[in-house]
Enzyme design. Structure first.
Site, mmCIF file in Angstrom:
data_model
loop_
_atom_site.group_PDB
_atom_site.id
_atom_site.type_symbol
_atom_site.label_atom_id
_atom_site.label_comp_id
_atom_site.label_asym_id
_atom_site.label_seq_id
_atom_site.Cartn_x
_atom_site.Cartn_y
_atom_site.Cartn_z
ATOM 1 N N ARG A 61 0.911 -1.292 -0.053
ATOM 2 C CA ARG A 61 0.006 0.068 -0.093
ATOM 3 C C ARG A 61 0.844 1.160 -0.172
ATOM 4 O O ARG A 61 0.513 2.075 -0.756
ATOM 5 C CB ARG A 61 -0.721 0.071 1.245
ATOM 6 C CG ARG A 61 -2.270 0.120 0.961
ATOM 7 C CD ARG A 61 -2.768 -0.393 2.554
ATOM 8 N NE ARG A 61 -1.888 -1.777 2.962
ATOM 9 C CZ ARG A 61 -2.408 -2.732 2.640
ATOM 10 N NH1 ARG A 61 -3.671 -2.973 2.134
ATOM 11 N NH2 ARG A 61 -1.669 -3.769 3.274
ATOM 12 N N THR A 62 1.715 1.335 0.960
ATOM 13 C CA THR A 62 2.562 2.553 1.163
ATOM 14 C C THR A 62 3.260 2.720 -0.110
ATOM 15 O O THR A 62 3.430 4.159 -0.463
ATOM 16 C CB THR A 62 3.489 2.624 2.266
ATOM 17 O OG1 THR A 62 2.731 2.128 3.547
ATOM 18 C CG2 THR A 62 4.275 3.848 2.595
ATOM 19 N N LYS A 89 24.933 -6.906 -1.113
ATOM 20 C CA LYS A 89 26.503 -7.165 -0.920
ATOM 21 C C LYS A 89 27.133 -6.423 0.118
ATOM 22 O O LYS A 89 28.381 -6.479 -0.098
ATOM 23 C CB LYS A 89 26.773 -6.814 -2.410
ATOM 24 C CG LYS A 89 26.157 -7.500 -3.490
ATOM 25 C CD LYS A 89 26.593 -6.847 -5.082
ATOM 26 C CE LYS A 89 25.688 -7.482 -6.119
ATOM 27 N NZ LYS A 89 25.930 -6.724 -7.312
ATOM 28 N N ARG A 111 11.545 3.581 3.464
ATOM 29 C CA ARG A 111 11.302 2.606 4.578
ATOM 30 C C ARG A 111 12.234 1.819 4.914
ATOM 31 O O ARG A 111 13.013 1.316 4.159
ATOM 32 C CB ARG A 111 10.097 1.679 4.114
ATOM 33 C CG ARG A 111 9.594 0.678 5.082
ATOM 34 C CD ARG A 111 8.520 -0.060 4.557
ATOM 35 N NE ARG A 111 7.288 0.920 5.030
ATOM 36 C CZ ARG A 111 5.807 0.249 5.013
ATOM 37 N NH1 ARG A 111 5.857 -1.095 4.863
ATOM 38 N NH2 ARG A 111 4.833 1.105 5.181
ATOM 39 N N HIS A 139 5.436 6.001 11.488
ATOM 40 C CA HIS A 139 4.879 5.883 10.165
ATOM 41 C C HIS A 139 3.907 7.206 9.897
ATOM 42 O O HIS A 139 2.838 7.034 10.003
ATOM 43 C CB HIS A 139 4.092 4.644 9.967
ATOM 44 C CG HIS A 139 3.804 4.322 8.634
ATOM 45 N ND1 HIS A 139 3.955 5.182 7.723
ATOM 46 C CD2 HIS A 139 3.103 3.253 8.195
ATOM 47 C CE1 HIS A 139 3.591 4.458 6.608
ATOM 48 N NE2 HIS A 139 2.895 3.180 6.761
HETATM 49 C C1 NCD Z 1 1.676 -0.819 8.241
HETATM 50 C C2 NCD Z 1 3.054 -0.612 8.410
HETATM 51 O O1 NCD Z 1 3.781 -1.219 7.606
HETATM 52 O O2 NCD Z 1 3.500 -0.185 9.249
HETATM 53 N N1 NCD Z 1 0.847 -0.894 7.143
HETATM 54 C C3 NCD Z 1 0.863 0.197 6.208
HETATM 55 O O3 NCD Z 1 1.802 0.967 6.038
HETATM 56 N N2 NCD Z 1 -0.237 0.374 5.639
HETATM 57 C C4 NCD Z 1 1.005 -1.519 9.470
HETATM 58 C C5 NCD Z 1 1.216 -3.263 9.408
HETATM 59 O O4 NCD Z 1 2.024 -3.612 8.575
HETATM 60 O O5 NCD Z 1 0.520 -3.860 10.031
#
Ligand code: NCD
Length: 313
Positions: A61-62, A89, A111, A139
């Site tokens: 999603r993100t 590596k 991320r 987040h």
């Molecule tokens: C979350 C995450 O990655 O922190 N999901 C997201 O970004 N939509 C929550 C999760 O992984 O449960």
């Protein structure tokens, strides 16, 4: 687009921004939400701006949401995922990022599994950095889209009661939500098994409860989290089946309430564990609205950070 500037060059976490920043992001996102509902969803705001999406941890999603936001702003986008890169590596984070930046990248969406990785990078590179999740820490764009979605349902969040259910201990969504909702004047509670509620939670001004029924009755919004098994090196709950029995949110629990509450989840959902299908798909649930709002919120964050650097057209 809205006038006004963010107080910060990066979005490292909600902890580092103030309520004016949050409200500016919301008013900008409202305008972008109109844009993405038009037949032509694209605007030229970030033309000639190059954005690198660096994902050192899995994401569906993100990653998609950031990429769509960037493309709808007409940015040039490059994607990197650690499973297919030289990180395997033995390259350091700073070397990886500096190599990418020497290709003239203006903004970095990252991320990373290490809490604080973004903060570390922000001391070493000039590009704007946006945190798309740092381990169990923050987040920020998820919290912004969550609060924006709550505001659409309830109006001003001052005094509204939000309960975060589930694996708070391993969740970066929980901490960012707590900071964001408190900055907007909401009351925040967490509810889950004692082993998954952090010991320090009271210090954040958050109340905690182990009683699901009472917490559902207390709140206006239930934000339900997944059990993050991939972050658990020891056993925190006897089994997922037992967790679902005692802490899962199902239709029977909602039917007992004398009011209608809003159901949210950042995804990915584990149907039948923390949330039953008849709740996830019910009229109470705004899970898909959250995903839709994610694109507008990320467009707003990218646009506001880029305009600060005068790299927009
Ligand atoms: C979350 C995450 O990655 O922190 N999901 C997201 O970004 N939509 C929550 C999760 O992984 O449960």
């Amino acid at each position: 687009m809205s006038e006004g500037k963010l107080s910060t060059k990066h979005l490292l976490g909600i902890k580092y921004i103030n309520s004016d920043d949050i409200n500016l992001i919301f008013s900008t996102a409202e305008q972008f939400k109109d844009v993405i509902n038009r037949p032509i969803k694209k605007v030229p705001s970030l033309r000639d701006v190059t954005i690198a999406n660096l994902f050192f941890e899995n994401s569906t999603r993100t990653k998609l949401s950031f990429e769509l936001a960037e493309k709808r702003l007409s940015a040039d986008v490059v994607n990197f995922s650690s499973s297919t890169s030289s990180v395997k590596k033995g390259e350091t984070l700073l070397d990886t990022v500096n190599n990418i930046l020497s290709m003239k990248v203006d903004m970095v969406v990252m991320r990373h599994p290490a809490p604080g990785a973004h903060y570390f990078l922000s001391n070493h590179i000039d590009a704007n950095i946006i945190n798309a999740g740092d381990g169990t820490h923050e987040h920020p764009t998820q919290a912004l889209l969550d609060a924006f979605s709550m505001r659409e349902q309830l109006g001003n969040l001052r005094g509204k009661k939000i309960c975060i259910f589930g694996d708070v201990l391993h969740s970066r969504v929980a901490l960012s939500n707590i900071y964001c909702l408190q900055k907007l004047g909401a009351k925040v509670r967490v509810c889950g098994p004692p082993t998954l509620i952090p010991k320090y939670i009271g210090k954040l001004g958050v109340e905690s409860s182990y009683n699901v029924e009472e917490s559902l009755q207390w709140c206006d919004v239930a934000n339900i989290l997944r059990i993050q098994l991939e972050r658990q090196d020891i056993k925190y709950i006897p089994s997922l089946r037992e967790y679902a029995m005692y802490y899962g949110i199902n239709k029977k629990l909602l039917d007992k309430l004398d009011k209608k509450i809003v159901i949210m989840h950042p995804g990915p959902i584990n149907r039948g564990v923390e949330i039953s299908s008849d709740v996830a798909d019910s009229e109470h649930s705004i899970i898909l609205q959250q995903v839709e709002n994610g694109v507008a919120i990320r467009m707003a964050v990218l646009f506001l950070l880029a305009s600060q650097r005068s790299i927009i057209h």
